[in-house]
Design a protein around this motif. Sequence first.
Motif, PDB file in Angstrom:
ATOM      1  N   GLY A 100       0.655  -1.387  -0.383  1.00  0.00           N
ATOM      2  CA  GLY A 100      -0.140  -0.063   0.272  1.00  0.00           C
ATOM      3  C   GLY A 100       0.488   1.543  -0.056  1.00  0.00           C
ATOM      4  O   GLY A 100       2.143   1.659   0.218  1.00  0.00           O
ATOM      5  N   ARG A 101      -0.018   2.292  -0.268  1.00  0.00           N
ATOM      6  CA  ARG A 101       0.766   3.721   0.193  1.00  0.00           C
ATOM      7  C   ARG A 101       1.432   4.226   0.860  1.00  0.00           C
ATOM      8  O   ARG A 101       1.301   3.795   2.396  1.00  0.00           O
ATOM      9  CB  ARG A 101       0.120   4.546  -0.340  1.00  0.00           C
ATOM     10  CG  ARG A 101       0.138   5.909  -0.530  1.00  0.00           C
ATOM     11  CD  ARG A 101      -0.650   7.410  -1.081  1.00  0.00           C
ATOM     12  NE  ARG A 101       0.468   8.364  -1.348  1.00  0.00           N
ATOM     13  CZ  ARG A 101       0.724   9.447  -2.542  1.00  0.00           C
ATOM     14  NH1 ARG A 101       0.867   8.328  -2.809  1.00  0.00           N
ATOM     15  NH2 ARG A 101       0.800   9.804  -2.210  1.00  0.00           N
ATOM     16  N   GLY A 102       2.745   4.427   0.669  1.00  0.00           N
ATOM     17  CA  GLY A 102       3.784   5.074   2.566  1.00  0.00           C
ATOM     18  C   GLY A 102       4.710   6.112   1.612  1.00  0.00           C
ATOM     19  O   GLY A 102       5.152   5.438   1.705  1.00  0.00           O
ATOM     20  N   GLU A 103       4.114   7.368   1.706  1.00  0.00           N
ATOM     21  CA  GLU A 103       5.378   8.303   1.296  1.00  0.00           C
ATOM     22  C   GLU A 103       6.168   8.196   2.187  1.00  0.00           C
ATOM     23  O   GLU A 103       7.604   8.503   2.162  1.00  0.00           O
ATOM     24  CB  GLU A 103       4.737   9.225   2.293  1.00  0.00           C
ATOM     25  CG  GLU A 103       3.789   9.454   0.731  1.00  0.00           C
ATOM     26  CD  GLU A 103       2.612  10.952   0.618  1.00  0.00           C
ATOM     27  OE1 GLU A 103       3.312  11.870   1.628  1.00  0.00           O
ATOM     28  OE2 GLU A 103       1.291  11.334   0.261  1.00  0.00           O
ATOM     29  N   THR A 104       6.469   7.162   3.887  1.00  0.00           N
ATOM     30  CA  THR A 104       7.751   7.141   4.453  1.00  0.00           C
ATOM     31  C   THR A 104       7.893   5.991   4.224  1.00  0.00           C
ATOM     32  O   THR A 104       9.268   5.403   4.995  1.00  0.00           O
ATOM     33  CB  THR A 104       7.728   7.792   5.374  1.00  0.00           C
ATOM     34  OG1 THR A 104       6.331   6.608   6.134  1.00  0.00           O
ATOM     35  CG2 THR A 104       7.428   8.617   5.903  1.00  0.00           C
ATOM     36  N   LEU A 105       7.669   5.060   3.020  1.00  0.00           N
ATOM     37  CA  LEU A 105       8.581   3.755   3.039  1.00  0.00           C
ATOM     38  C   LEU A 105       9.712   3.910   2.039  1.00  0.00           C
ATOM     39  O   LEU A 105       9.514   3.039   0.696  1.00  0.00           O
ATOM     40  CB  LEU A 105       7.669   2.646   1.920  1.00  0.00           C
ATOM     41  CG  LEU A 105       7.602   1.497   1.745  1.00  0.00           C
ATOM     42  CD1 LEU A 105       8.094   0.820   3.386  1.00  0.00           C
ATOM     43  CD2 LEU A 105       7.289   1.249   1.527  1.00  0.00           C
ATOM     44  N   SER A 106      10.595   4.586   2.786  1.00  0.00           N
ATOM     45  CA  SER A 106      11.968   4.460   2.097  1.00  0.00           C
ATOM     46  C   SER A 106      12.725   3.068   2.183  1.00  0.00           C
ATOM     47  O   SER A 106      11.583   1.821   2.359  1.00  0.00           O
ATOM     48  CB  SER A 106      13.646   5.255   3.300  1.00  0.00           C
ATOM     49  OG  SER A 106      12.992   4.617   4.072  1.00  0.00           O
ATOM     50  N   GLU A 107      13.853   2.402   1.541  1.00  0.00           N
ATOM     51  CA  GLU A 107      14.282   1.316   1.791  1.00  0.00           C
ATOM     52  C   GLU A 107      14.287   0.788   2.796  1.00  0.00           C
ATOM     53  O   GLU A 107      14.196   0.444   2.840  1.00  0.00           O
ATOM     54  CB  GLU A 107      15.315   1.616   0.881  1.00  0.00           C
ATOM     55  CG  GLU A 107      15.399   1.958  -0.634  1.00  0.00           C
ATOM     56  CD  GLU A 107      15.013   3.341  -1.256  1.00  0.00           C
ATOM     57  OE1 GLU A 107      15.450   3.250  -2.487  1.00  0.00           O
ATOM     58  OE2 GLU A 107      15.274   3.706  -0.615  1.00  0.00           O
ATOM     59  N   LEU A 108      15.158   1.862   3.528  1.00  0.00           N
ATOM     60  CA  LEU A 108      15.318   1.932   5.404  1.00  0.00           C
ATOM     61  C   LEU A 108      13.888   1.247   6.237  1.00  0.00           C
ATOM     62  O   LEU A 108      13.859  -0.760   6.162  1.00  0.00           O
ATOM     63  CB  LEU A 108      15.548   2.561   6.205  1.00  0.00           C
ATOM     64  CG  LEU A 108      16.555   2.803   7.307  1.00  0.00           C
ATOM     65  CD1 LEU A 108      18.019   1.336   7.144  1.00  0.00           C
ATOM     66  CD2 LEU A 108      16.691   3.638   8.203  1.00  0.00           C
ATOM     67  N   ASN A 109      12.933   1.166   5.320  1.00  0.00           N
ATOM     68  CA  ASN A 109      11.772   1.103   6.231  1.00  0.00           C
ATOM     69  C   ASN A 109      11.323   0.404   5.328  1.00  0.00           C
ATOM     70  O   ASN A 109      10.832  -0.494   6.318  1.00  0.00           O
ATOM     71  CB  ASN A 109      10.986   2.552   6.201  1.00  0.00           C
ATOM     72  CG  ASN A 109      10.955   3.220   7.518  1.00  0.00           C
ATOM     73  OD1 ASN A 109      11.196   3.494   8.250  1.00  0.00           O
ATOM     74  ND2 ASN A 109      11.052   4.524   6.779  1.00  0.00           N
ATOM     75  N   PHE A 110      10.903  -0.244   4.435  1.00  0.00           N
ATOM     76  CA  PHE A 110      10.735  -1.317   3.297  1.00  0.00           C
ATOM     77  C   PHE A 110      11.584  -2.306   3.756  1.00  0.00           C
ATOM     78  O   PHE A 110      11.133  -3.720   4.196  1.00  0.00           O
ATOM     79  CB  PHE A 110      11.268  -1.195   2.276  1.00  0.00           C
ATOM     80  CG  PHE A 110      10.587  -2.338   1.275  1.00  0.00           C
ATOM     81  CD1 PHE A 110       9.464  -2.968   1.145  1.00  0.00           C
ATOM     82  CD2 PHE A 110      11.593  -2.961   0.697  1.00  0.00           C
ATOM     83  CE1 PHE A 110       8.930  -3.650   0.314  1.00  0.00           C
ATOM     84  CE2 PHE A 110      10.848  -4.737   0.261  1.00  0.00           C
ATOM     85  CZ  PHE A 110       9.324  -5.044   0.313  1.00  0.00           C
ATOM     86  N   ILE A 111      13.233  -2.422   4.082  1.00  0.00           N
ATOM     87  CA  ILE A 111      13.805  -3.795   4.903  1.00  0.00           C
ATOM     88  C   ILE A 111      13.283  -3.775   5.859  1.00  0.00           C
ATOM     89  O   ILE A 111      13.324  -5.338   6.664  1.00  0.00           O
ATOM     90  CB  ILE A 111      15.087  -2.862   4.247  1.00  0.00           C
ATOM     91  CG1 ILE A 111      15.754  -3.307   2.390  1.00  0.00           C
ATOM     92  CG2 ILE A 111      15.809  -4.722   5.243  1.00  0.00           C
ATOM     93  CD1 ILE A 111      16.562  -2.972   2.705  1.00  0.00           C
ATOM     94  N   GLN A 112      13.428  -2.978   6.798  1.00  0.00           N
ATOM     95  CA  GLN A 112      12.555  -3.078   8.069  1.00  0.00           C
ATOM     96  C   GLN A 112      11.622  -4.337   8.545  1.00  0.00           C
ATOM     97  O   GLN A 112      11.670  -4.926   8.666  1.00  0.00           O
ATOM     98  CB  GLN A 112      12.847  -1.429   9.255  1.00  0.00           C
ATOM     99  CG  GLN A 112      12.415  -2.194  10.116  1.00  0.00           C
ATOM    100  CD  GLN A 112      12.684  -3.145  11.858  1.00  0.00           C
ATOM    101  OE1 GLN A 112      13.950  -3.233  11.127  1.00  0.00           O
ATOM    102  NE2 GLN A 112      11.934  -2.981  12.464  1.00  0.00           N
ATOM    103  N   GLN A 113      10.410  -3.691   7.408  1.00  0.00           N
ATOM    104  CA  GLN A 113       9.462  -4.620   7.011  1.00  0.00           C
ATOM    105  C   GLN A 113       9.450  -6.250   6.595  1.00  0.00           C
ATOM    106  O   GLN A 113       8.794  -7.144   7.627  1.00  0.00           O
ATOM    107  CB  GLN A 113       8.620  -3.884   6.704  1.00  0.00           C
ATOM    108  CG  GLN A 113       7.953  -2.446   6.760  1.00  0.00           C
ATOM    109  CD  GLN A 113       6.565  -1.949   6.059  1.00  0.00           C
ATOM    110  OE1 GLN A 113       6.448  -2.600   4.899  1.00  0.00           O
ATOM    111  NE2 GLN A 113       6.192  -0.476   5.937  1.00  0.00           N
TER     112      GLN A 113
END
Length: 673
Positions: A174-187
Amino acid sequence: MKNVLIALLFSGLCIFSVLADGPGDNVVDQVRPVPPLPKTPPTAAQKAELEGLLKGFAQKIDQLKSSIAQKPELVGLLPDVLVFYKSVDYALRYNEIFDAPKEVPYAKKQIEIGIQRANALMTGNAPWLTETGLVVRGYQSKLDDSIQPYGLVVPKSYQAKGDEKHRLDIWCHGRGETLSELNFIQQRLTNAGQFVPENAIVVHLYGRYCCANKLAGEVDCFETLDHIRANYRIDSNRIVMRGFSMGGAAAWHFAVHYPHLWVAAAPGAGFSETPDFLKVFQKETLQPTPYEQKLWHMYDCTDYALNLFNLPTVAYSGEIDRQKQAADIMAKAMKEVGLDLVHIIGPKTAHSYHPEAKKEIDRRIDAIVKAGKPLCPKEVKFTTWTLRYHQSYWLSINGMQEHWTRAQIEGTLLDNNQIQIKTSGLTAFSFDIPVKNGMLKSNLAVKIVIDGQMIEAGMVDKSEAFAGKFRKIGDRWQIAAPPENSSLMKQPGLQGPIDDAFLDRFLMVTPSNAAMNEVVGKFVDREYQHRVKHWRQQFRGDVRTKLDKDVTKEDIASSNLILWGDPASNAILRSIADKLPIKWTKDGVTVGGKQYDANHVPVMIYPNPLNPQKYVVINSCFTFREYDYLNNARQIPKLPDWAILDARTPTTSRSPATVVAADFFDENWQLKR
C-alpha cells in the motif's frame, strides 16, 4: 468458477479509517513534498555515528569486490549485500530518516546484516540462499543499474536442492510516503504480511517506492520475478497477483494488462481507473487536455476488463470503504463485456481486511491455484489501447489502426484443426500455440478464419508450437513476415508515449557545448537537474549520465538515449536532427507547417535513427510531476509522443513550461495531418 457478489455477515469488527489525500491536495500551488520532510530527524551525533558505520561498511564492500572479482557466481550475489548499504546511504544522504528514534536502530541493524553477508561472501558462502522464513534479497535493475530490494517469505518446507516447485504469491504494498528502502527492508525483516499461504513462497515487491507499480515500478515486478526464478523453484502455472490499497491498484493493473501470467488475481481496495476515482475519492475537478484523456487508457483497468476472461479474479472491499468504488466500477465494466466479478465485501469494514473475508478469499484463491493455470486456453479474448500491452496466452496484437483507440482480438481453437480469429482496430497479429496441449492435431493442415476470411496455414508438425504472423493489407489479411528494421512503424515496445522510454534501459546524454540561446539553455539545465532529482526520489535510482562526446556504440545499441540540449549544444542530437519529423534550428521549431520562435523547446520520443530498435527522447523524463505524486491515480503519462514548450514560461507542479502544442505520432511515426 461461478462469479458472485458476497457480503460476509459477521460482527465484532475492528474498523480502520483510510487516510484520504483530501481536497487540500488538489491545490496546484500548494503541493507538499513527497517523500515528506522528517518528523524527527537524527541528531548530529546519531548522524555522525551512522556515517562512521556506513564508511566501515563501504570499506568492507570494497574488500569484498576485490576478493570475488574473478568469481562470477559470487559477483552475482553482490546486490544481496549492496541492498543494505543503499538503504542506509539513501536515508542519510537524502534526509530520509523520518523518525530517528525508530529508524536509527533500523539503520544500525541493516549495516550489521550487510557486513555479515559481506564476510560470508568473502569466504565463498551465502547462507541466505537456503534460509526459510523472512529473507531480504536484491537485484541490479537493467533500467539504471540501481540496486533494488524485495522481500521473501520462504516456507519451511522449501528444500534448496529439492525438485518440488512452489506456488508464488506476489504482494504489492500500500501507499507509504515514508517507505524508504530503510523502512521497507525493516518491514521485510520483521513482518510476513497479510497472506502467507501454506507451502507457498510470498514475494513483497518494493515497486520502486510509491508509484502503484507503474512505469519503473511495473518493471520492478518482472525483474524481481526473473531474479526469483533464477534462485528458487517456482511453478509458473501457479503465480498469484495480489495487493491492498495502492497495492490493490497495482494488482488490478497487472491482472488486466498481463492476464496470461497469473493463475489468479486478488486485488483489494485499490483504485482501478483515474477519472471516476479522483472525482469520488479525491473530490477533484478534472480538466484534462484531449491527449491526457487518451493517456488515461494506458492504465485505466476498466478499459481492459475483457482481459479477465481467462483470469479468475477475487476482489475485496470493505463495505464502508470509499475505495470500494474501484471494484464496483470494475464489476460494471466487466458486466458490459459479459463477465461477472467475484467481489468479497467485509461488512461494516473500512479500509482493512475483515478477518472472515480473508478466510473466504483464501478458500477461493487456494482452490483456483490447485487447479492451476491452463497451458493453452481454447478461447482467448484480449483488448488493448497501446502496444505496450499486447499479449494474452497464444495471441498477440502487433499493429494497431490507431493508438489510444480500442483494438480487440478473439481467438478460438476448434476441433477440426481450425483457428477462428475475430479482430477490430488492429493491422497485425500473431499466434503461438503449444502443440502438446492437443488442441491441434499433428500432420494435419490448419485452416485459419480471420474475420470470415479463410487462409490455409500449412501443416502442424511435432515441434513445440504452431505459430503464424498476419498483416492486414487493405481489407485483406495475409501471412506476413515481421516488418523490416528499416520500416518505421509502431510495434510492441516501440510505440510511445514519452514515458515508455523509461521502461527499459536508458542513458541521459548531456550537452558539451552551449545552447543556441540563453532561454533554451536555462530551461534544459533546470529541467535536467529536476528530472535527475525526481527520478531518484520517485523511482529510487541514480540515472546513468554521459556527455554527448562520450556516448559509445554499445550505449546506442543497448540503451534508449535521453538527449538534453539542442542541435547546437548536443552532438548526438545534431547528428540525427535532419532525420526527425520535428525540425529545430537556431531560428525556432517547425512542426508540420507551423513554426515556433527560438524560445520554444520540443520534447519528444522517436525511434533512434542511429538504432531504430531503441528510442531517442529529447529534453524529457517521466512526465507527471509534484502535483501528481499526491495521489497515485494521477501518476500516469501527462504528455503524448511530442510537445512544444514555451521555455520563457514558469515551471509549475504540473508542467515544466506552458505546452503550446502536443500530439501523438501516427502508426508510422510521422506527424498526423
